[in-house]
Write a protein that holds these residues in place. Structure first.
Motif, PDB file in Angstrom:
ATOM      1  N   LEU A   4      -7.886   1.575  -2.102  1.00  0.00           N
ATOM      2  CA  LEU A   4      -7.049   0.861  -1.138  1.00  0.00           C
ATOM      3  C   LEU A   4      -6.763   1.723   0.093  1.00  0.00           C
ATOM      4  CD1 LEU A   4      -5.210  -1.473  -0.257  1.00  0.00           C
ATOM      5  CD2 LEU A   4      -3.388  -0.441  -1.634  1.00  0.00           C
ATOM      6  N   LEU A   5      -6.497   3.007  -0.142  1.00  0.00           N
ATOM      7  CA  LEU A   5      -6.248   3.911   0.983  1.00  0.00           C
ATOM      8  C   LEU A   5      -7.496   4.040   1.854  1.00  0.00           C
ATOM      9  CD1 LEU A   5      -4.177   6.782  -0.665  1.00  0.00           C
ATOM     10  CD2 LEU A   5      -3.381   4.757   0.527  1.00  0.00           C
ATOM     11  N   GLY A   6      -8.656   4.100   1.213  1.00  0.00           N
ATOM     12  CA  GLY A   6      -9.900   4.161   1.976  1.00  0.00           C
ATOM     13  C   GLY A   6     -10.123   2.897   2.781  1.00  0.00           C
ATOM     14  N   ASP A  15       0.825  -1.208   0.000  1.00  0.00           N
ATOM     15  CA  ASP A  15       0.000   0.000   0.000  1.00  0.00           C
ATOM     16  C   ASP A  15       0.859   1.257   0.000  1.00  0.00           C
ATOM     17  OD1 ASP A  15       0.935  -0.525   2.491  1.00  0.00           O
ATOM     18  OD2 ASP A  15      -1.016  -0.517   3.502  1.00  0.00           O
ATOM     19  N   ASN A  16       2.040   1.195   0.649  1.00  0.00           N
ATOM     20  CA  ASN A  16       2.945   2.341   0.643  1.00  0.00           C
ATOM     21  C   ASN A  16       3.474   2.615  -0.764  1.00  0.00           C
ATOM     22  OD1 ASN A  16       3.343   0.705   3.357  1.00  0.00           O
ATOM     23  ND2 ASN A  16       3.615   2.860   3.841  1.00  0.00           N
ATOM     24  N   ALA A  17       3.767   1.555  -1.496  1.00  0.00           N
ATOM     25  CA  ALA A  17       4.236   1.711  -2.875  1.00  0.00           C
ATOM     26  C   ALA A  17       3.163   2.351  -3.742  1.00  0.00           C
ATOM     27  CB  ALA A  17       4.647   0.353  -3.445  1.00  0.00           C
ATOM     28  N   VAL A  18       1.912   2.016  -3.472  1.00  0.00           N
ATOM     29  CA  VAL A  18       0.802   2.623  -4.210  1.00  0.00           C
ATOM     30  C   VAL A  18       0.738   4.121  -3.950  1.00  0.00           C
ATOM     31  CG1 VAL A  18      -1.716   2.728  -4.434  1.00  0.00           C
ATOM     32  CG2 VAL A  18      -0.572   0.513  -4.303  1.00  0.00           C
ATOM     33  N   VAL A  19       0.876   4.515  -2.690  1.00  0.00           N
ATOM     34  CA  VAL A  19       0.860   5.938  -2.330  1.00  0.00           C
ATOM     35  C   VAL A  19       1.984   6.688  -3.024  1.00  0.00           C
ATOM     36  CG1 VAL A  19       1.213   7.578  -0.453  1.00  0.00           C
ATOM     37  CG2 VAL A  19      -0.275   5.622  -0.115  1.00  0.00           C
ATOM     38  N   ILE A  20       3.187   6.130  -2.984  1.00  0.00           N
ATOM     39  CA  ILE A  20       4.344   6.772  -3.594  1.00  0.00           C
ATOM     40  C   ILE A  20       4.122   6.962  -5.095  1.00  0.00           C
ATOM     41  CG2 ILE A  20       6.792   6.495  -4.134  1.00  0.00           C
ATOM     42  CD1 ILE A  20       7.066   5.013  -1.441  1.00  0.00           C
ATOM     43  N   ALA A  75       1.697  10.120   4.327  1.00  0.00           N
ATOM     44  CA  ALA A  75       0.854   8.929   4.175  1.00  0.00           C
ATOM     45  C   ALA A  75       1.544   7.693   4.721  1.00  0.00           C
ATOM     46  CB  ALA A  75       0.490   8.731   2.707  1.00  0.00           C
ATOM     47  N   ASP A  76       2.833   7.559   4.440  1.00  0.00           N
ATOM     48  CA  ASP A  76       3.566   6.391   4.928  1.00  0.00           C
ATOM     49  C   ASP A  76       3.630   6.391   6.444  1.00  0.00           C
ATOM     50  OD1 ASP A  76       5.596   4.139   3.851  1.00  0.00           O
ATOM     51  OD2 ASP A  76       6.398   5.002   5.688  1.00  0.00           O
TER      52      ASP A  76
END
Length: 238
Positions: free
Chosen positions: A173-175, A26-31, A115-116
């Protein structure tokens, strides 16, 4: 350096790396989402600096993770913040690509780190447990994780260019993560523990709301932009 020859050290290090691989998706998605609107050269900088900054904060956070996760309402605040980050990232889908200047790069790095930091509240517990109080092991394991997160972010970024639906899925995914975080807050954990359906319903609702609100705000922004363009065209030339 004698600890490098210890089998326990390498076993624990492998556990930390594996935990980061599993939990950093999920962190990779945010980045990837935060840097997708930047020019290619700035994308690389945002991914690198954002990943390094996030890992450094994760190291610091790990030392306080067990205590922080016991504080009531902290996860609720974090969930609300993560929810808003997801909406903001989704709105960028309809904005122009090719942001220029340090402001765009700095904003992307800030979003990545923030976010991370929020999303790592749960993740660092597993890493801290695997390290068993061994600080060099903890730092070493998290540093090794940097290229893994960078590679994952770069791959997702390329996929986003080919399949824009991934942007929507990333926001969802963040939600979902925000919903999971909220429902596990110590202030309401006792109440939610007896209502098992909420453990799926709330994350799913969070995912739907992020996409719905993000799309609605993007639509409103696009309408205002079109109205402004029409008003500009109607103005008589001087």
């Amino acid at each position: 350096m004698s600890f490098l020859s210890s089998a326990e050290f390498w076993i624990a290090l492998s556990q930390i790396i594996l935990i980061n691989i599993v939990l950093s998706g999920d962190n990779a998605v945010v980045i990837a989402m935060a840097s997708r609107s930047l020019p290619p050269a700035q994308q690389k900088k945002a991914i690198l600096f954002g990943s390094v900054g996030a890992i450094v904060l994760r190291v610091v956070l790990t030392f306080f993770a067990v205590y922080l996760l016991t504080l009531p309402y902290l996860k609720l605040v974090g969930a609300a913040l993560l929810f808003w980050i997801g909406i903001g990232l989704l709105q960028q889908e309809d904005e122009e690509h090719g942001l220029e200047g340090h402001a765009g790069l700095a904003a992307a790095i800030k979003t990545i780190v923030l976010a991370d930091l929020v999303m790592s509240l749960d993740n660092v517990v597993g890493v801290a447990a695997a390290a068993k109080g061994n600080v060099p092991l903890l730092v070493f394991g998290l540093v090794i994780s940097i290229p893994l997160i960078i590679f994952g972010s770069t791959l997702i970024l390329k996929l986003m260019d080919r399949f824009p639906i991934i942007i929507v899925l990333g926001a969802a995914l963040l939600g979902w993560v925000a919903g999971e975080m909220a429902i596990s807050d110590p202030a309401i954990a006792g109440w939610t523990a007896e209502r098992h359906t909420l453990h799926t319903m709330i994350p799913a609702l969070g995912a739907l709301l992020v996409v719905a609100v993000g799309k609605w705000m993007s639509s409103r922004r696009e309408q205002r932009r079109e109205q402004l363009q029409q008003a500009t065209k109607k103005q008589p030339a001087v």
